[in-house]
Enzyme design. Structure first.
Site, PDB file in Angstrom:
ATOM      1  N   CYS A   1       0.798  -1.218   0.000  1.00 11.41           N
ATOM      2  CA  CYS A   1       0.000   0.000   0.000  1.00 11.41           C
ATOM      3  C   CYS A   1       0.830   1.267   0.000  1.00 11.41           C
ATOM      4  CB  CYS A   1      -0.862   0.050   1.251  1.00 11.41           C
ATOM      5  SG  CYS A   1      -2.033  -1.284   1.370  1.00 11.41           S
TER       6      CYS A   1
ATOM      7  N   GLY B   1       0.566   0.197  -5.106  1.00  9.89           N
ATOM      8  CA  GLY B   1      -0.679  -0.565  -5.055  1.00  9.89           C
ATOM      9  C   GLY B   1      -1.540  -0.265  -6.253  1.00  9.89           C
TER      10      GLY B   1
ATOM     11  N   ASN C   1      -0.544   1.146   5.686  1.00  9.52           N
ATOM     12  CA  ASN C   1       0.481   0.414   4.950  1.00  9.52           C
ATOM     13  C   ASN C   1       1.224  -0.449   5.960  1.00  9.52           C
ATOM     14  OD1 ASN C   1       3.681   1.326   3.446  1.00  9.52           O
ATOM     15  ND2 ASN C   1       2.489  -0.516   3.173  1.00  9.52           N
ATOM     16  N   GLY C   2       1.172  -1.756   5.761  1.00  8.79           N
ATOM     17  CA  GLY C   2       1.846  -2.659   6.694  1.00  8.79           C
ATOM     18  C   GLY C   2       0.974  -3.857   6.975  1.00  8.79           C
TER      19      GLY C   2
ATOM     20  N   CYS D   1      12.452  -1.598   6.625  1.00  7.44           N
ATOM     21  CA  CYS D   1      12.453  -2.633   5.586  1.00  7.44           C
ATOM     22  C   CYS D   1      13.520  -2.284   4.551  1.00  7.44           C
ATOM     23  CB  CYS D   1      11.076  -2.689   4.927  1.00  7.44           C
ATOM     24  SG  CYS D   1      11.036  -3.663   3.415  1.00  7.44           S
TER      25      CYS D   1
ATOM     26  N   TYR E   1      13.944  -2.285  -3.848  1.00  8.27           N
ATOM     27  CA  TYR E   1      12.969  -2.627  -4.876  1.00  8.27           C
ATOM     28  C   TYR E   1      11.700  -1.791  -4.900  1.00  8.27           C
ATOM     29  CZ  TYR E   1       9.696  -5.507  -7.566  1.00  8.27           C
ATOM     30  OH  TYR E   1       8.775  -5.950  -8.473  1.00  8.27           O
TER      31      TYR E   1
ATOM     32  N   SER F   1      13.812  -1.922 -12.414  1.00  7.35           N
ATOM     33  CA  SER F   1      14.472  -1.663 -11.142  1.00  7.35           C
ATOM     34  C   SER F   1      15.933  -2.085 -11.111  1.00  7.35           C
ATOM     35  CB  SER F   1      13.685  -2.305  -9.999  1.00  7.35           C
ATOM     36  OG  SER F   1      13.303  -3.598 -10.370  1.00  7.35           O
TER      37      SER F   1
ATOM     38  N   ASP G   1      19.991  -7.708 -11.746  1.00 10.24           N
ATOM     39  CA  ASP G   1      18.604  -7.609 -11.286  1.00 10.24           C
ATOM     40  C   ASP G   1      18.610  -7.280  -9.795  1.00 10.24           C
ATOM     41  OD1 ASP G   1      15.873  -7.629 -11.483  1.00 10.24           O
ATOM     42  OD2 ASP G   1      15.722  -9.685 -12.219  1.00 10.24           O
ATOM     43  N   ASP G   2      17.444  -6.894  -9.269  1.00 10.82           N
ATOM     44  CA  ASP G   2      17.408  -6.509  -7.852  1.00 10.82           C
ATOM     45  C   ASP G   2      17.189  -7.685  -6.920  1.00 10.82           C
ATOM     46  OD1 ASP G   2      14.446  -6.877  -7.797  1.00 10.82           O
ATOM     47  OD2 ASP G   2      14.581  -5.224  -9.214  1.00 10.82           O
TER      48      ASP G   2
ATOM     49  N   CYS H   1       7.688 -12.745   3.826  1.00 13.81           N
ATOM     50  CA  CYS H   1       7.500 -11.489   4.570  1.00 13.81           C
ATOM     51  C   CYS H   1       6.126 -11.514   5.221  1.00 13.81           C
ATOM     52  CB  CYS H   1       7.588 -10.301   3.617  1.00 13.81           C
ATOM     53  SG  CYS H   1       7.220  -8.724   4.437  1.00 13.81           S
TER      54      CYS H   1
ATOM     55  N   CYS I   1      15.017  -4.386   9.190  1.00  8.48           N
ATOM     56  CA  CYS I   1      14.303  -5.651   9.102  1.00  8.48           C
ATOM     57  C   CYS I   1      15.014  -6.454   8.024  1.00  8.48           C
ATOM     58  CB  CYS I   1      12.843  -5.457   8.722  1.00  8.48           C
ATOM     59  SG  CYS I   1      12.003  -7.049   8.497  1.00  8.48           S
TER      60      CYS I   1
HETATM   61  S1  SF4 Z   1      10.734  -9.330   5.680  1.00  8.54           S
HETATM   62 FE1  SF4 Z   1      11.860  -8.380   3.965  1.00  8.54          FE
HETATM   63  S2  SF4 Z   1      10.297  -7.416   2.657  1.00  8.54           S
HETATM   64 FE2  SF4 Z   1       9.339  -7.876   4.641  1.00  8.54          FE
HETATM   65  S3  SF4 Z   1       9.562  -5.993   5.859  1.00  8.54           S
HETATM   66 FE3  SF4 Z   1      11.314  -7.277   6.349  1.00  8.54          FE
HETATM   67  S4  SF4 Z   1      12.937  -6.657   4.897  1.00  8.54           S
HETATM   68 FE4  SF4 Z   1      10.977  -5.863   4.135  1.00  8.54          FE
END
Ligand code: SF4
Length: 487
Positions: A10, A37, A111-112, A248, A254, A295, A362-363, A399, A450
């Site tokens: 989102c 989104g 968002n989340g 994140c 990406y 990307s 690539d990413d 994720c 994360c």
């Molecule tokens: S698990 Fe990966 S994609 Fe999901 S929030 Fe954490 S770093 Fe981002």
């Protein structure tokens, strides 16, 4: 990444514009966030007396017409673009979620992904709350509405933040007051911008740019930002403070637009730096360096630049052309059609490839099917060798924080070594970026990111998974733990 890459869930936005109508600025901002989104889009405004809402399935350009925007009265409002990962795919889950309670009208954009939404929903349902959707945003709205019956705005938001666990960046509208909240770990992005007539909160700074505004700063993890209804200023409250954040890292790799600045970094610069690190860690001699569009571009230019600085005789070339009109809804009934899908999306320029060794950049690699087809495509048009370099570490786990990635079973790197993946995609060599290189490019420590999808250890307490930190999962069901405190 192309066909079946991870998808951001989102994008959120909120504005307070004094005397100016908010509908059109919100509409433009959502356009700038469209990449976050594509399933539905919505705007809720408030004119000082009541809310006005328009939410529709589809892209921003299809979701609103002139009449819809004309009906969205008021100088304050919030907006949302959505790709669903929690809740069903229909308008009952499209956002912003808006509702009137005894405590006033509420609009919410999220968002989340909450990891304890079901527990809170059960508790609130037991207390008589009726839910109209199965999404976690409605859970937050009901909880907040309940707290607003007895508490002021700041304490009510803090009370709800104490109960919800997981990742969230929210824009909230309570009557004609617009707010932004970022979870205490700051997993998903949110920033504040100043406009000529007021202020904006948005997932990415590209939404501020499109309105000719100035990025003020990121909303801090655990912070509540309240835009004053007259658009003159904003007030900030640091409601929770954690020793570690959990941004994140994939936003930078990406999801985010390269022209957005996020947590102090221009995304484009980060990607170029990651490309440079990729050369330093696993550079390989080849005639041409080629991005997988779109990307992979910034990674490939950083990679080629670092290679050339070290004297490598290598050309940077855009040898894969993307057909931007092939959408996600492309119908692929047969295996043959599925295989053709990559060719419909990406077509190589054979003159760039024929008789040369190619490094494809690539990413990320998720399932591996696209990478395999791209390598084969390069060989079909005459590449003498095909190397693959990836601007992120291998994705080994799913994720749970709002990114539509894949299940563990679908992830090619979940149970394979890099050498086994190389063999599977048919490349002559394969290199990924290290986690340390990612942390270095973001000038942070791994502890503040994360890294769940690349380590299998998460910053939140998720059933059946391990966590990489001490997390306190809120206890739902009344009692002392659910009460707000002044810390
Ligand atoms: S698990 Fe990966 S994609 Fe999901 S929030 Fe954490 S770093 Fe981002």
């Amino acid at each position: 990444m192309t066909a079946s890459g991870p998808r951001e869930k989102c994008g959120v936005v909120g504005v307070s514009l004094g005397d100016r109508a908010s509908a059109r600025p919100l509409y433009y901002a959502l356009y700038a966030l469209q990449h976050r989104g594509q399933e539905s889009a919505g705007i809720v405004t408030h004119d000082g007396f009541q809310q006005h809402s328009h939410v529709s399935m589809g892209l921003v350009g299809d979701a609103f017409d002139e009449a819809d925007l004309a009906g969205l009265n008021g100088s304050v409002g919030i907006g949302h673009v959505r790709y669903p990962t929690a809740g069903s795919v229909d308008t009952s889950c499209a956002q912003p979620f808006s509702v009137s309670f005894k405590s006033g009208s509420l609009g919410l954009s999220h968002n989340g992904n909450l990891v304890n939404a079901a527990e809170i929903r059960d508790e609130l349902a037991g207390l008589g709350h009726a839910f109209t959707s199965d999404g976690d945003t409605e859970v937050i709205a009901h909880d907040l509405a309940r707290n607003l019956l007895e508490e002021d705005l700041v304490r009510a938001v803090k009370h709800t933040m104490r109960r919800i666990h997981g990742s969230y960046s929210l824009t909230i509208m309570h009557d004609d007051t617009v707010m932004g909240v970022r979870d205490p770990e700051g997993n998903r992005p949110l920033c504040i911008g100043e406009l000529d007539e007021g202020y904006i909160l948005a997932s990415e700074s590209a939404a501020i740019d499109v309105l000719d505004g100035e990025l003020v700063r990121d909303v801090r993890p655990g912070e509540l930002v309240i835009l004053q209804p007259d658009g003159a200023d904003f007030d900030a409250y640091q409601l929770f403070e954690r020793e570690r954040s959990a941004h994140c890292f994939f936003e930078h790799v990406y999801f985010a637009r390269p022209d957005s600045a996020m947590d102090g970094h221009l995304v484009y610069d980060v990607r170029r730096e990651l490309g440079r690190q990729l050369w330093a860690e696993s550079g390989v001699d080849s005639d041409v360096v080629m991005p997988v569009p779109d990307s992979g571009r910034a990674f490939a230019s950083g990679y080629a630049e670092a290679a050339q600085e070290e004297g490598a005789d290598v050309e940077f070339a855009e040898g894969l052309m993307k057909n931007r009109y092939v959408g996600r809804t492309f119908i692929m009934p047969t295996q043959d059609a599925r295989e053709r899908a990559v060719r419909l999306k990406l077509n190589p320029i054979s003159d760039v490839v024929e008789g040369r060794t190619v490094t494809l950049i690539d990413d990320s690699i998720v399932r591996g099917t696209t990478s395999n087809q791209l390598v084969q495509l390069m060989r079909d048009v005459g590449a003498e060798g095909v190397h693959v370099r990836i601007g992120a570490p291998p994705i080994v786990a799913p994720c749970y924080m709002g990114i539509d990635m894949a299940t563990r079973e679908e992830l090619i790197a979940a149970d394979r070594t890099v050498e086994e993946i190389r063999e599977e995609i048919g490349a002559d060599s394969l290199g990924y970026l290290s986690i340390d290189a990612v942390a270095e490019a973001l000038s942070t420590s791994r502890a503040d990111l994360c890294l769940g999808c690349v380590t299998g250890e998460y910053p939140y307490d998720i059933d059946g998974e391990t966590t990489d930190r001490d997390v306190e999962r809120p206890v739902i069901g009344g009692g002392a733990e659910a009460a707000p405190s002044d810390d």
